[in-house]
Design a protein around this motif. Structure first.
Motif, mmCIF file in Angstrom:
data_model
loop_
_atom_site.group_PDB
_atom_site.id
_atom_site.type_symbol
_atom_site.label_atom_id
_atom_site.label_comp_id
_atom_site.label_asym_id
_atom_site.label_seq_id
_atom_site.Cartn_x
_atom_site.Cartn_y
_atom_site.Cartn_z
ATOM 1 N N LYS A 11 0.805 -1.218 0.000
ATOM 2 C CA LYS A 11 0.000 0.000 0.000
ATOM 3 C C LYS A 11 0.841 1.272 0.000
ATOM 4 O O LYS A 11 0.297 2.368 -0.058
ATOM 5 C CB LYS A 11 -0.944 -0.005 1.205
ATOM 6 N N GLY A 12 2.150 1.126 0.106
ATOM 7 C CA GLY A 12 3.024 2.292 0.115
ATOM 8 C C GLY A 12 2.878 3.140 1.371
ATOM 9 O O GLY A 12 3.001 4.363 1.330
ATOM 10 N N ILE A 13 2.623 2.479 2.490
ATOM 11 C CA ILE A 13 2.406 3.174 3.759
ATOM 12 C C ILE A 13 3.641 3.018 4.638
ATOM 13 O O ILE A 13 4.219 1.944 4.730
ATOM 14 C CB ILE A 13 1.158 2.609 4.476
ATOM 15 N N LYS A 14 4.013 4.098 5.296
ATOM 16 C CA LYS A 14 5.184 4.090 6.174
ATOM 17 C C LYS A 14 4.805 3.638 7.583
ATOM 18 O O LYS A 14 3.692 3.860 8.048
ATOM 19 C CB LYS A 14 5.786 5.486 6.243
ATOM 20 N N GLN A 15 5.766 3.040 8.248
ATOM 21 C CA GLN A 15 5.554 2.582 9.622
ATOM 22 C C GLN A 15 5.225 3.742 10.555
ATOM 23 O O GLN A 15 4.433 3.582 11.484
ATOM 24 C CB GLN A 15 6.794 1.859 10.140
ATOM 25 N N THR A 16 5.820 4.894 10.310
ATOM 26 C CA THR A 16 5.555 6.049 11.176
ATOM 27 C C THR A 16 4.085 6.456 11.107
ATOM 28 O O THR A 16 3.489 6.811 12.124
ATOM 29 C CB THR A 16 6.444 7.247 10.798
ATOM 30 N N TRP A 17 3.497 6.376 9.922
ATOM 31 C CA TRP A 17 2.080 6.700 9.753
ATOM 32 C C TRP A 17 1.226 5.716 10.542
ATOM 33 O O TRP A 17 0.305 6.111 11.261
ATOM 34 C CB TRP A 17 1.712 6.671 8.265
ATOM 35 N N LEU A 18 1.544 4.431 10.406
ATOM 36 C CA LEU A 18 0.787 3.406 11.125
ATOM 37 C C LEU A 18 0.930 3.594 12.629
ATOM 38 O O LEU A 18 -0.058 3.502 13.362
ATOM 39 C CB LEU A 18 1.244 2.006 10.711
ATOM 40 N N ALA A 19 2.137 3.874 13.085
ATOM 41 C CA ALA A 19 2.369 4.081 14.520
ATOM 42 C C ALA A 19 1.481 5.204 15.051
ATOM 43 O O ALA A 19 0.866 5.079 16.116
ATOM 44 C CB ALA A 19 3.839 4.399 14.773
ATOM 45 N N GLU A 20 1.396 6.279 14.298
ATOM 46 C CA GLU A 20 0.563 7.414 14.706
ATOM 47 C C GLU A 20 -0.911 7.008 14.759
ATOM 48 O O GLU A 20 -1.619 7.351 15.703
ATOM 49 C CB GLU A 20 0.763 8.556 13.716
ATOM 50 N N LYS A 21 -1.358 6.260 13.772
ATOM 51 C CA LYS A 21 -2.770 5.862 13.696
ATOM 52 C C LYS A 21 -3.169 4.899 14.810
ATOM 53 O O LYS A 21 -4.298 4.951 15.293
ATOM 54 C CB LYS A 21 -3.088 5.223 12.336
ATOM 55 N N ILE A 22 -2.259 4.010 15.205
ATOM 56 C CA ILE A 22 -2.614 3.038 16.248
ATOM 57 C C ILE A 22 -2.232 3.524 17.642
ATOM 58 O O ILE A 22 -2.511 2.852 18.631
ATOM 59 C CB ILE A 22 -2.011 1.637 15.980
ATOM 60 N N GLY A 23 -1.599 4.687 17.704
ATOM 61 C CA GLY A 23 -1.261 5.256 19.004
ATOM 62 C C GLY A 23 -0.141 4.532 19.728
ATOM 63 O O GLY A 23 -0.110 4.484 20.954
ATOM 64 N N LYS A 24 0.772 3.964 18.963
ATOM 65 C CA LYS A 24 1.926 3.269 19.541
ATOM 66 C C LYS A 24 3.195 3.985 19.105
ATOM 67 O O LYS A 24 3.217 4.694 18.109
ATOM 68 C CB LYS A 24 1.987 1.812 19.053
ATOM 69 N N SER A 25 4.255 3.756 19.840
ATOM 70 C CA SER A 25 5.536 4.351 19.463
ATOM 71 C C SER A 25 6.035 3.702 18.175
ATOM 72 O O SER A 25 5.605 2.599 17.810
ATOM 73 C CB SER A 25 6.567 4.134 20.567
ATOM 74 N N PHE A 26 6.961 4.401 17.521
ATOM 75 C CA PHE A 26 7.545 3.823 16.314
ATOM 76 C C PHE A 26 8.237 2.505 16.640
ATOM 77 O O PHE A 26 8.117 1.533 15.890
ATOM 78 C CB PHE A 26 8.544 4.788 15.658
ATOM 79 N N SER A 27 8.948 2.450 17.761
ATOM 80 C CA SER A 27 9.691 1.225 18.092
ATOM 81 C C SER A 27 8.748 0.048 18.333
ATOM 82 O O SER A 27 9.043 -1.081 17.928
ATOM 83 C CB SER A 27 10.621 1.439 19.283
ATOM 84 N N GLN A 28 7.607 0.303 18.958
ATOM 85 C CA GLN A 28 6.622 -0.766 19.176
ATOM 86 C C GLN A 28 6.042 -1.224 17.838
ATOM 87 O O GLN A 28 5.928 -2.421 17.576
ATOM 88 C CB GLN A 28 5.490 -0.272 20.079
ATOM 89 N N THR A 29 5.694 -0.271 17.002
ATOM 90 C CA THR A 29 5.144 -0.601 15.685
ATOM 91 C C THR A 29 6.170 -1.347 14.847
ATOM 92 O O THR A 29 5.849 -2.334 14.183
ATOM 93 C CB THR A 29 4.682 0.680 14.965
ATOM 94 N N ASN A 30 7.413 -0.900 14.901
ATOM 95 C CA ASN A 30 8.477 -1.566 14.161
ATOM 96 C C ASN A 30 8.656 -3.006 14.639
ATOM 97 O O ASN A 30 8.900 -3.904 13.834
ATOM 98 C CB ASN A 30 9.783 -0.782 14.296
ATOM 99 N N ALA A 31 8.498 -3.234 15.927
ATOM 100 C CA ALA A 31 8.594 -4.598 16.463
ATOM 101 C C ALA A 31 7.482 -5.476 15.890
ATOM 102 O O ALA A 31 7.707 -6.649 15.581
ATOM 103 C CB ALA A 31 8.531 -4.577 17.987
ATOM 104 N N TYR A 32 6.285 -4.912 15.725
ATOM 105 C CA TYR A 32 5.186 -5.654 15.093
ATOM 106 C C TYR A 32 5.527 -5.951 13.634
ATOM 107 O O TYR A 32 5.379 -7.072 13.162
ATOM 108 C CB TYR A 32 3.884 -4.855 15.118
#
Length: 59
Positions: A11-32
């Motif tokens: 989808k061409g979506i960045k992890q930082t965008w997803l992190a913001e949307k789910i309310g988690k830190s970048f590091s937590q999102t990156n771990a997922y």
């Protein structure tokens, strides 16, 4: 194992965008995304909704 990384790339979506949307830190999102940690089932459904995909596409 999850397919969050693949779906983000498709989808061409960045992890930082997803992190913001789910309310988690970048590091937590990156771990997922990198499968170092797995999101809860509730979190997985939330991610699927945000990415507009069926949760089955993430597992």
């Amino acid at each position: 194992m999850n397919r969050i990384k693949e779906v983000l790339e498709e989808k061409g979506i960045k992890q930082t965008w997803l992190a913001e949307k789910i309310g988690k830190s970048f590091s937590q999102t990156n771990a997922y995304v990198c499968n170092r940690r797995q999101p809860s089932l509730k979190q997985l459904f939330e991610i699927a909704k945000i990415l507009n995909v069926d949760v089955k596409n993430l597992i």
